[in-house]
Motif scaffolding. Structure first.
Motif, PDB file in Angstrom:
ATOM      1  N   PHE A  97      25.286  -7.525  25.900  1.00 30.27           N
ATOM      2  CA  PHE A  97      26.243  -6.570  26.475  1.00 30.27           C
ATOM      3  C   PHE A  97      25.752  -6.102  27.844  1.00 30.27           C
ATOM      4  CE2 PHE A  97      28.262  -2.224  26.484  1.00 30.27           C
ATOM      5  CZ  PHE A  97      29.563  -2.685  26.599  1.00 30.27           C
ATOM      6  N   GLU A  98      24.463  -5.891  27.926  1.00 29.21           N
ATOM      7  CA  GLU A  98      23.857  -5.493  29.206  1.00 29.21           C
ATOM      8  C   GLU A  98      24.124  -6.569  30.265  1.00 29.21           C
ATOM      9  OE1 GLU A  98      19.531  -4.573  29.226  1.00 29.21           O
ATOM     10  OE2 GLU A  98      19.476  -6.054  30.838  1.00 29.21           O
TER      11      GLU A  98
ATOM     12  N   TYR B 201      29.471  -5.830  37.149  1.00 30.13           N
ATOM     13  CA  TYR B 201      29.127  -4.910  38.240  1.00 30.13           C
ATOM     14  C   TYR B 201      28.768  -5.680  39.511  1.00 30.13           C
ATOM     15  CZ  TYR B 201      26.671  -1.260  40.825  1.00 30.13           C
ATOM     16  OH  TYR B 201      26.266  -0.388  41.795  1.00 30.13           O
TER      17      TYR B 201
ATOM     18  N   LEU C  14      27.788  -6.343  31.372  1.00 32.39           N
ATOM     19  CA  LEU C  14      28.059  -5.194  32.248  1.00 32.39           C
ATOM     20  C   LEU C  14      27.475  -5.422  33.644  1.00 32.39           C
ATOM     21  CD1 LEU C  14      27.512  -2.065  29.966  1.00 32.39           C
ATOM     22  CD2 LEU C  14      29.667  -3.059  30.730  1.00 32.39           C
ATOM     23  N   GLU C  15      26.249  -5.887  33.682  1.00 25.71           N
ATOM     24  CA  GLU C  15      25.602  -6.066  34.997  1.00 25.71           C
ATOM     25  C   GLU C  15      26.264  -7.189  35.793  1.00 25.71           C
ATOM     26  OE1 GLU C  15      21.387  -5.994  35.259  1.00 25.71           O
ATOM     27  OE2 GLU C  15      21.185  -4.366  33.795  1.00 25.71           O
TER      28      GLU C  15
ATOM     29  N   TRP D   1      20.621   3.744  33.900  1.00 33.26           N
ATOM     30  CA  TRP D   1      21.878   3.781  34.653  1.00 33.26           C
ATOM     31  C   TRP D   1      23.055   3.240  33.839  1.00 33.26           C
ATOM     32  CZ3 TRP D   1      24.831  -0.516  36.088  1.00 33.26           C
ATOM     33  CH2 TRP D   1      24.223  -1.760  35.922  1.00 33.26           C
ATOM     34  N   LEU D   2      22.746   2.475  32.768  1.00 34.88           N
ATOM     35  CA  LEU D   2      23.826   1.947  31.933  1.00 34.88           C
ATOM     36  C   LEU D   2      24.368   2.987  30.957  1.00 34.88           C
ATOM     37  CD1 LEU D   2      22.636  -1.650  30.941  1.00 34.88           C
ATOM     38  CD2 LEU D   2      24.590  -1.063  32.369  1.00 34.88           C
TER      39      LEU D   2
ATOM     40  N   ILE E 236      33.676  -3.186  22.477  1.00 35.48           N
ATOM     41  CA  ILE E 236      33.596  -1.778  22.048  1.00 35.48           C
ATOM     42  C   ILE E 236      34.036  -1.615  20.594  1.00 35.48           C
ATOM     43  CG2 ILE E 236      34.531   0.535  22.491  1.00 35.48           C
ATOM     44  CD1 ILE E 236      34.701  -0.382  25.457  1.00 35.48           C
ATOM     45  N   LYS E 237      35.021  -2.410  20.213  1.00 38.97           N
ATOM     46  CA  LYS E 237      35.507  -2.267  18.835  1.00 38.97           C
ATOM     47  C   LYS E 237      34.658  -3.043  17.833  1.00 38.97           C
ATOM     48  CE  LYS E 237      40.082  -2.193  18.030  1.00 38.97           C
ATOM     49  NZ  LYS E 237      41.491  -2.608  18.213  1.00 38.97           N
TER      50      LYS E 237
ATOM     51  N   MET F 153      36.126  -6.123  27.203  1.00 36.64           N
ATOM     52  CA  MET F 153      35.538  -4.849  26.783  1.00 36.64           C
ATOM     53  C   MET F 153      36.068  -4.316  25.436  1.00 36.64           C
ATOM     54  SD  MET F 153      32.990  -3.842  28.400  1.00 36.64           S
ATOM     55  CE  MET F 153      32.441  -5.475  28.842  1.00 36.64           C
TER      56      MET F 153
ATOM     57  N   PHE G  20      37.014  -8.493  32.569  1.00 42.18           N
ATOM     58  CA  PHE G  20      36.358  -7.268  32.078  1.00 42.18           C
ATOM     59  C   PHE G  20      37.295  -6.505  31.129  1.00 42.18           C
ATOM     60  CE2 PHE G  20      35.718  -2.664  32.594  1.00 42.18           C
ATOM     61  CZ  PHE G  20      34.384  -2.539  32.236  1.00 42.18           C
TER      62      PHE G  20
ATOM     63  N   PHE H 219      23.632   3.183  14.629  1.00 40.03           N
ATOM     64  CA  PHE H 219      24.035   2.550  15.886  1.00 40.03           C
ATOM     65  C   PHE H 219      23.488   3.339  17.083  1.00 40.03           C
ATOM     66  CE2 PHE H 219      27.034   2.697  19.441  1.00 40.03           C
ATOM     67  CZ  PHE H 219      27.000   1.371  19.853  1.00 40.03           C
TER      68      PHE H 219
ATOM     69  N   TYR I  64      17.146   0.846  22.492  1.00 41.12           N
ATOM     70  CA  TYR I  64      17.349  -0.260  23.448  1.00 41.12           C
ATOM     71  C   TYR I  64      17.276   0.259  24.886  1.00 41.12           C
ATOM     72  CZ  TYR I  64      20.527  -2.467  26.746  1.00 41.12           C
ATOM     73  OH  TYR I  64      21.092  -2.933  27.907  1.00 41.12           O
TER      74      TYR I  64
ATOM     75  N   LEU J 117      29.610  -4.739  19.656  1.00 40.93           N
ATOM     76  CA  LEU J 117      28.473  -3.808  19.799  1.00 40.93           C
ATOM     77  C   LEU J 117      27.967  -3.340  18.438  1.00 40.93           C
ATOM     78  CD1 LEU J 117      29.000  -1.314  22.750  1.00 40.93           C
ATOM     79  CD2 LEU J 117      27.120  -2.879  22.392  1.00 40.93           C
ATOM     80  N   PHE J 118      28.832  -3.404  17.467  1.00 44.63           N
ATOM     81  CA  PHE J 118      28.477  -2.917  16.126  1.00 44.63           C
ATOM     82  C   PHE J 118      28.125  -4.090  15.198  1.00 44.63           C
ATOM     83  CE2 PHE J 118      31.361  -0.023  18.227  1.00 44.63           C
ATOM     84  CZ  PHE J 118      30.679   1.175  18.152  1.00 44.63           C
TER      85      PHE J 118
END
Lengths: 48, 621
Positions: free
Chosen positions: B73-74, B81, B77-78, A18-19, B99-100, B95, B91, A3, A10, B103-104
């Motif tokens: 995910f990017e 923001y 987040l953006e 910045w991320l 996160i849990k 999230m 958010f 991961f 990535y 993302l995996f």
């Protein structure tokens, strides 16, 4: 481990440096939540 | 080389498998789990694909997931923001899930695959092409074109909401992309929400509602002006800009700001399940017109920057068959190819193709004898006589078996010609949201009462919804203003002028139901209130049995056109197995069920009893 390697490639590929701190903090919070539900919890709480 | 493609975790999860460039099998998970738009990991669809291909997971050269989770995910987040502090609640809710879990995704996919079969982590390659590249690949690589422009339009993938690509040989080059939050798909979904339908499933209902709008009404013109002035700016290069102060999807759980929209359009959000009033029909027509303009602008831009003769399309908005019909009418391209599973389910097919042609760089071969590489989209599960017999024993269901196919088809054609409604379960299941004559309900299109009967007593769905015709390819121009193929029911065209029955002068002022039951042509059950039809041409090469049934029907009636609607009730996925078909047949007022060479007559069947109200089994879509 895989991961973290994927995450690094990535960030590097997209040049979204910045991320990085944001994602690290979110992951640490996530880790805290996960570990908070285990027997390690009392040791985490003494840190704060 | 064998590659498995997967789409999952958003809506309409699916799997597809290709071997040495040939699409062997593809199926949506909902057809197995019986949960409409099932988004879970497609375990059953994968098992089916592997079984069909005669491969195990460890035989595969790669498993390809249809989008990139980090990129998604990017975008999240953006977006948070950019809109902060607005969206804090959303958010905080999203999230933890990311996160849990999300993302995996790589680990989740490996774990899920391991529940099917223990896989070797070091050997099994996992790939992640971009969402819109998967859509583009799903359309181009299975198309009959060596070189073509590719237009993908949907809600949103990672960042992209639309793209223009150039496909040539085994290569796809992305030329232009439109990014979130500016999205034609989300614009349409916003109106789907406001008109009281479910987002991600009710969009085609909005499309079906639009023709009830009065094109001569000043309200439609006013709505179009308001949409273009306040909600969306259309640019010359085909791109659009959505004015976010009117929308809520970027940071909230609703599509739009209800209060602002009510102020803008002067009508509140429509209550679901109520009969749509004229103002909602007019609003549906207005957004349909704007969407057609957007799609047409994008197609023009694709033509301009690629100079290609052919166009391939995919993405959820490519299921808007009315807009597709407008592109066809514009004559920008010599031929269109619209991938039948254009939504996210088709992403599985595109992911597999992208792996094979782009990642592994394999040569692309086009068979000139075939219409395309999709075998008519009949890529799902097939069932043998033995399965039908097992089902009939389980339910003590009497049947008649026909050894002679011509006799079976003559009998079925006669039944349809005399007003019977037929459940039609034949061969391999279709891939994509449309029933294309493998899992269909068939009925006589000449019967003016048939639309009401099938909608209310068989499908249990809203009365305003139109039915699509199936027509022999050879005869399509006899019935419709169209002389080209439309094998996947993705083009809307007018019924032939000489078949239309003129409306009375006061027609547009009539209510929705009065319009609906007006005899509009000599094939009224498949003629919508604006004389349009979402037609499917039937080809001998891809569905010989349905083609022969239409020939038999033509011999009895002089007509080679019928109603074809999906074999299900409202909220239920299209039937898959003979047992699904029998259950649906017995729960509704269908008259006959034809599975393979067997005919089940409703009159001969034992009384159907269920412990609980089966209609509660399916949530309304």
């Amino acid at each position: 481990m895989e991961f973290l390697k994927d995450l690094w490639s990535y960030i590097r590929g997209r040049r979204k440096w910045w991320l990085l701190p944001l994602i690290i903090i979110l992951l640490l919070i996530g880790l805290l939540i996960v570990l908070g539900g285990t027997s390690i919890a009392p040791f985490i709480y003494t840190l704060f | 080389m064998t590659i498995l493609g997967i789409s999952a975790f958003y809506h309409d999860s699916a799997a597809a498998i290709i071997q040495d460039g040939e699409v062997l099998a593809a199926a949506q998970e909902e057809r197995f789990t019986r949960i409409k738009h099932d988004a879970s990991f497609p375990v059953n669809a994968i098992k089916f694909c592997l079984q069909y291909a005669g491969r195990s997971l460890n035989d595969l050269d790669a498993v390809v997931f249809y989008e990139k989770p980090f990129l998604k995910f990017e975008r999240l987040l953006e977006t948070y923001y950019a809109f902060a502090p607005k969206g804090l609640r959303s958010f905080l809710l999203s999230m933890p899930v990311w996160i849990k879990e999300k993302l995996f995704l790589k680990k989740i996919i490996r774990d899920e695959l391991n529940t099917i079969e223990k896989t070797d982590k070091r050997k099994l390659k996992l790939l992640f092409p971009e969402h819109h590249l998967s859509h583009a690949a799903s359309a181009f690589y299975v198309s009959p074109f060596e070189k073509a422009a590719i237009l993908t339009i949907d809600g949103v993938g990672e960042w992209s909401t639309a793209s223009i690509c150039m496909g040539e040989g085994n290569k796809i080059t992305v030329l232009k992309e439109l990014n979130f939050p500016h999205s034609p798909g989300l614009l349409y979904s916003a109106f789907t929400y406001y008109c009281g339908f479910k987002v991600n499933s009710g969009e085609y209902k909005l499309m079906g509602l639009a023709p009830y709008g009065n094109p001569h009404d000043v309200q439609v013109k006013k709505f179009v002006e308001l949409i273009k002035k306040h909600l969306v700016s259309l640019n010359e290069d085909g791109s659009i800009f959505l004015h976010q102060q009117y929308f809520n999807y970027a940071t909230g759980s609703r599509m739009v700001d209800d209060a602002q929209w009510e102020k803008l359009f002067g009508i509140p959000k429509r209550k679901p399940e109520s009969l749509p009033e004229q103002s909602y029909c007019n609003l549906a027509l207005a957004v349909q017109q704007v969407t057609e303009e957007i799609v047409l602008n994008m197609a023009r831009e694709a033509k301009k920057i690629t100079g290609a003769d052919y166009l391939c399309m995919a993405g959820g908005v490519a299921l808007n068959s009315v807009a597709n019909g407008k592109i066809h009418d514009a004559g920008l391209f010599k031929q269109l190819f619209i991938q039948p599973a254009a939504g996210d389910a088709g992403g599985a097919l595109g992911a597999a193709c992208a792996g094979y042609y782009i990642y592994f760089g394999r040569e692309r071969k086009i068979d000139p004898a075939k219409m395309d590489a999709l075998q008519g989209a009949y890529l799902g599960a097939d069932y043998a006589d033995q399965d039908v017999l097992m089902m009939s024993r389980k339910y003590n269901a009497p049947y008649k078996h026909f050894d002679d196919e011509d006799e079976l088809l003559s009998k079925t054609a006669r039944l349809i010609a005399t007003g019977a409604v037929i459940g039609w379960h034949q061969g391999r299941m279709e891939f994509g949201p449309r029933a294309l004559g493998a899992r269909s309900i068939l009925a006589d299109a000449r019967d003016g009462e048939m639309q009401k009967k099938v909608n209310e007593k068989i499908k249990f769905r809203e009365s305003f919804r139109p039915f699509a015709p199936v027509v022999l390819m050879e005869d399509v121009s006899d019935y419709f203003e169209h002389d080209d193929v439309s094998p996947y029911m993705l083009l809307v065209k007018p019924v032939k002028k000489n078949r239309q029955i003129a409306f009375p002068d006061n027609f547009q002022s009539k209510g929705l139901l009065d319009k609906l039951y007006y005899q509009r042509s000599d094939i009224p059950a498949v003629t919508h209130v604006d004389y349009s039809a979402r037609l499917q041409t039937v080809h001998k090469e891809t569905n010989r049995r349905l083609w022969k049934l239409l020939q038999a029907f033509k011999r009895y009636t002089g007509y080679s056109v019928m109603i074809n609607t999906s074999f299900n009730v409202r909220g239920e996925p299209i039937v898959n197995t003979p047992e699904d078909a029998y259950r649906c047949f017995m729960r509704t007022r269908m008259d006959y069920l034809v599975i393979g060479d067997f005919i089940f007559d409703k009159k001969d069947q034992p009384e159907w009893k269920e412990k609980e109200d089966w209609q509660k089994e399916f949530s309304l879509d």
